[in-house]
Design a protein around this motif. Structure first.
Motif, mmCIF file in Angstrom:
data_model
loop_
_atom_site.group_PDB
_atom_site.id
_atom_site.type_symbol
_atom_site.label_atom_id
_atom_site.label_comp_id
_atom_site.label_asym_id
_atom_site.label_seq_id
_atom_site.Cartn_x
_atom_site.Cartn_y
_atom_site.Cartn_z
ATOM 1 N N THR A 5 0.820 -1.222 0.000
ATOM 2 C CA THR A 5 0.000 0.000 0.000
ATOM 3 C C THR A 5 0.845 1.259 0.000
ATOM 4 O OG1 THR A 5 -0.144 -0.169 2.416
ATOM 5 C CG2 THR A 5 -1.950 -1.127 1.124
ATOM 6 N N ASP A 6 2.099 1.152 0.422
ATOM 7 C CA ASP A 6 2.994 2.313 0.445
ATOM 8 C C ASP A 6 3.815 2.426 -0.831
ATOM 9 O OD1 ASP A 6 2.173 3.026 3.044
ATOM 10 O OD2 ASP A 6 3.580 1.574 3.917
ATOM 11 N N GLY A 7 3.598 1.505 -1.759
ATOM 12 C CA GLY A 7 4.336 1.537 -3.019
ATOM 13 C C GLY A 7 5.677 0.829 -2.989
ATOM 14 N N ALA A 8 6.017 0.201 -1.869
ATOM 15 C CA ALA A 8 7.284 -0.532 -1.772
ATOM 16 C C ALA A 8 7.146 -1.906 -2.423
ATOM 17 C CB ALA A 8 7.690 -0.688 -0.305
ATOM 18 N N ALA A 9 8.208 -2.343 -3.071
ATOM 19 C CA ALA A 9 8.194 -3.644 -3.753
ATOM 20 C C ALA A 9 8.053 -4.777 -2.752
ATOM 21 C CB ALA A 9 9.469 -3.826 -4.570
ATOM 22 N N ARG A 10 7.260 -5.770 -3.117
ATOM 23 C CA ARG A 10 7.091 -6.978 -2.305
ATOM 24 C C ARG A 10 7.836 -8.122 -2.997
ATOM 25 N NH1 ARG A 10 1.982 -8.360 -3.096
ATOM 26 N NH2 ARG A 10 1.858 -9.797 -1.325
ATOM 27 N N TRP A 11 8.625 -8.850 -2.212
ATOM 28 C CA TRP A 11 9.470 -9.910 -2.772
ATOM 29 C C TRP A 11 9.113 -11.272 -2.193
ATOM 30 C CZ3 TRP A 11 12.045 -8.484 -6.911
ATOM 31 C CH2 TRP A 11 12.388 -7.130 -7.059
ATOM 32 N N ASN A 12 7.831 -11.492 -1.955
ATOM 33 C CA ASN A 12 7.387 -12.758 -1.357
ATOM 34 C C ASN A 12 6.594 -13.618 -2.333
ATOM 35 O OD1 ASN A 12 5.166 -11.102 -1.494
ATOM 36 N ND2 ASN A 12 4.362 -11.641 0.513
ATOM 37 N N GLY A 13 6.818 -13.440 -3.622
ATOM 38 C CA GLY A 13 6.020 -14.153 -4.616
ATOM 39 C C GLY A 13 6.189 -15.659 -4.590
ATOM 40 N N VAL A 14 7.370 -16.147 -4.243
ATOM 41 C CA VAL A 14 7.571 -17.596 -4.171
ATOM 42 C C VAL A 14 8.068 -18.007 -2.787
ATOM 43 C CG1 VAL A 14 7.979 -17.891 -6.643
ATOM 44 C CG2 VAL A 14 9.921 -17.403 -5.139
ATOM 45 N N THR A 15 7.750 -17.203 -1.785
ATOM 46 C CA THR A 15 8.162 -17.561 -0.432
ATOM 47 C C THR A 15 7.451 -18.828 0.015
ATOM 48 O OG1 THR A 15 8.445 -16.723 1.828
ATOM 49 C CG2 THR A 15 6.371 -16.218 0.746
ATOM 50 N N ASN A 16 8.143 -19.623 0.810
ATOM 51 C CA ASN A 16 7.575 -20.897 1.251
ATOM 52 C C ASN A 16 7.235 -20.886 2.736
ATOM 53 O OD1 ASN A 16 6.700 -23.166 -0.056
ATOM 54 N ND2 ASN A 16 8.563 -24.344 0.253
ATOM 55 N N ILE A 17 7.574 -19.798 3.421
ATOM 56 C CA ILE A 17 7.306 -19.752 4.858
ATOM 57 C C ILE A 17 7.071 -18.312 5.294
ATOM 58 C CG2 ILE A 17 9.802 -19.711 5.340
ATOM 59 C CD1 ILE A 17 7.116 -21.278 7.618
ATOM 60 N N GLY A 18 5.972 -18.078 5.994
ATOM 61 C CA GLY A 18 5.729 -16.799 6.648
ATOM 62 C C GLY A 18 6.157 -16.931 8.095
ATOM 63 N N LEU A 19 7.335 -16.443 8.422
ATOM 64 C CA LEU A 19 7.937 -16.726 9.723
ATOM 65 C C LEU A 19 7.081 -16.226 10.879
ATOM 66 C CD1 LEU A 19 11.699 -15.996 8.943
ATOM 67 C CD2 LEU A 19 10.573 -18.214 9.176
ATOM 68 N N TRP A 20 6.623 -14.994 10.808
ATOM 69 C CA TRP A 20 5.826 -14.429 11.895
ATOM 70 C C TRP A 20 4.508 -15.198 12.046
ATOM 71 C CZ3 TRP A 20 7.055 -10.862 15.554
ATOM 72 C CH2 TRP A 20 6.015 -10.375 16.338
ATOM 73 N N GLY A 21 3.838 -15.432 10.930
ATOM 74 C CA GLY A 21 2.567 -16.151 10.975
ATOM 75 C C GLY A 21 2.714 -17.571 11.482
ATOM 76 N N TYR A 22 3.855 -18.200 11.154
ATOM 77 C CA TYR A 22 4.097 -19.571 11.614
ATOM 78 C C TYR A 22 4.413 -19.602 13.102
ATOM 79 C CZ TYR A 22 6.654 -23.929 12.399
ATOM 80 O OH TYR A 22 7.093 -25.114 12.908
ATOM 81 N N GLU A 23 5.320 -18.753 13.539
ATOM 82 C CA GLU A 23 5.762 -18.792 14.931
ATOM 83 C C GLU A 23 4.643 -18.438 15.909
ATOM 84 O OE1 GLU A 23 8.279 -20.087 15.990
ATOM 85 O OE2 GLU A 23 9.985 -19.835 14.649
#
Length: 468
Positions: free
Chosen positions: A288-306
């Motif tokens: 939403t702030d216009g910053a590039a997101r680099w999680n297109g092929v990420t396999n783990i969301g660390l915060w969400g998992y922990e």
């Protein structure tokens, strides 16, 4: 060849000095080679043929280095055979045949190669990644024959109107960013990537995101080693360790073993993700702030998992690409069953057989399915009580209750995940049955209560009234 021989000699020397398995070191070194290769990729001419050729040649070399000649040979056989099926046969035949061929090839390999009671790292590890990639490829080609109005949103993004050339298919399937341990990605994404339409110009910087990803991978591999030093399965899951200890100490040790075992996957996935951030394959638009997101092929969301307060959050943040693959290519294709629970069970059983023939895989995924059912029933039961605790106008006391409840559900989720990982770790029935019996099968009590609840509900459900 000479370079690889020298590297293998180095790997053997390090293995002899440290006691670490040589095959694990070779895989790790192969993954690290992907970093300078990714930087070199960015310097390539913006020519599609050049990029395909580089992707293929380097991917083959990495596969050869990490797993040996067998890995390359079997990969090429399955890719070429799948492509020929899609090229020569009607899609109504090529799709099921390609599905059966790729999975069958993998299972035969498991049967012949993995004839021990323990998991062994070998070329079948890369082949199992390739199996999903090629089955997904078959579905994407098949979906390209559908009318636009019959495609769901995933098929609209992933479908292929035309079968790519054999050269393009090989380059995609053996792309160096996913050939060793994944991640999974469709040909449509890879095609945008090599054609230069995935990332806008001027290209956003991805260096810091890649560094953070790499450091996270190193951190979690380090955490895995710490857990392994104190709670390694080969040590604590044996009679010599468990029998002298009391129930609570056994339970804690077993849960910590299960939790620590999974951390190595987090580390490997983050290490494997960073080169794709460097190349740009992982680009996923902007926030939403216009910053590039680099999680297109990420396999783990660390915060969400922990900090997952429920098992559904674990599924959404752990092994993300494989779970997405299962949802798109298996669960959605099982809609004809007319039951979400049965579709989910079918997907989990597919995951189990994809991992191998060990009974531990099947028990682990069936336990996951049962845990999900229990979670849904409990969430529905407590929803009227807990919803006000999270509402915008909640009182201070309700907010405190909500935090306590979230902490409690987080603890239950973490324990259920660790408990259910034990069959996945030890694989054989005799081993995990002994481990569970040492803590009196305490984690199975909810399953008994679930079955009792289902039977009670079926017995007390009002019957249909007969027509007058």
């Amino acid at each position: 060849i000479f370079f690889r021989v020298r590297l293998i000699m180095l790997v053997a020397y390090i293995s002899a000095q440290t006691g670490l398995p040589a095959e694990n070191l070779a895989l790790l070194l192969g993954m690290l080679f992907a970093y300078p290769i990714a930087l070199l990729w960015r310097k390539l001419p913006k020519d599609v043929t050049t990029q395909h050729a580089f992707s293929l040649i380097v991917g083959v070399w990495l596969l050869w280095f990490a797993y040996g000649t067998e890995a390359v040979l079997h990969a090429v056989i399955t890719i070429v055979a799948t492509w020929v099926m899609l090229k020569a046969l009607p899609i109504s035949i090529a799709l099921p045949l390609g599905w059966v061929f790729n999975l069958g090839y993998l299972l035969v390999a498991y049967y012949i190669v993995n004839d021990t009671t323990d998991y062994v790292l070998n070329w079948t590890t890369a082949q199992c990644v390739l199996t999903l990639r090629m089955i997904g490829f078959c579905f994407d080609v098949s979906d390209g024959h559908l009318a636009p109005e019959k495609m769901d949103k995933d098929a609209q993004v992933r479908h292929l109107k035309q079968l790519p050339s054999l050269f393009e298919t090989l380059a995609f399937a053996l792309h160096f960013g996913g050939v060793l341990v994944g991640p999974q990605f469709p040909y449509a994404l890879y095609n945008k990537f090599v054609n230069g339409t995935l990332i806008p110009e001027p290209r956003p910087s991805s260096g810091m995101a890649a560094v953070k990803c790499f450091l996270a991978g190193c951190l979690y591999l380090g955490i895995s080693e710490v857990f392994g030093a104190f709670y390694h399965a080969d040590v604590i899951l044996k009679a010599e360790y468990l029998e002298p200890r009391g129930f609570f100490e056994r339970l804690v040790a077993i849960l910590l073993c299960g939790r620590g075992f999974l951390y190595k996957y987090l580390g490997i996935w983050k290490l494997g993700e960073a080169p794709n951030i460097l190349t740009g394959l992982s680009y996923a638009g902007t926030d939403t702030d216009g910053a590039a997101r680099w999680n297109g092929v990420t396999n783990i969301g660390l915060w969400g998992y922990e900090f997952a307060p429920r098992l559904q959050s674990i599924i959404e943040n752990f092994n993300i690409n494989t779970n997405q693959w299962m949802k798109i290519y298996v669960m959605k294709r099982l809609r004809f069953l007319g039951n979400k629970d049965l579709s989910q069970l079918g997907a989990l059983l597919f995951l189990a057989i994809w991992h191998g023939f060990y009974i531990g895989y099947f028990i682990a995924f069936i336990m996951e399915w049962l845990d999900m059912m229990i979670e849904r029933h409990l969430a529905a039961f407590f929803k009227p009580i807990t919803d006000p605790w999270y509402a915008p106008g909640a009182t201070a006391a309700q907010q405190v209750a909500g935090r306590v409840y979230t902490t409690f559900t987080w603890l239950c989720t973490a324990c259920a995940l660790a408990y259910g990982a034990i069959p996945f770790i030890v694989l054989s029935w005799s081993k995990f049955a002994y481990i569970y019996s040492s803590i009196y099968w305490i984690g199975h009590i909810p399953y008994i209560l679930l079955f009792g609840y289902i039977i009670y509900g079926a017995m007390t459900k009002p019957g249909k009234k007969k027509a007058a």
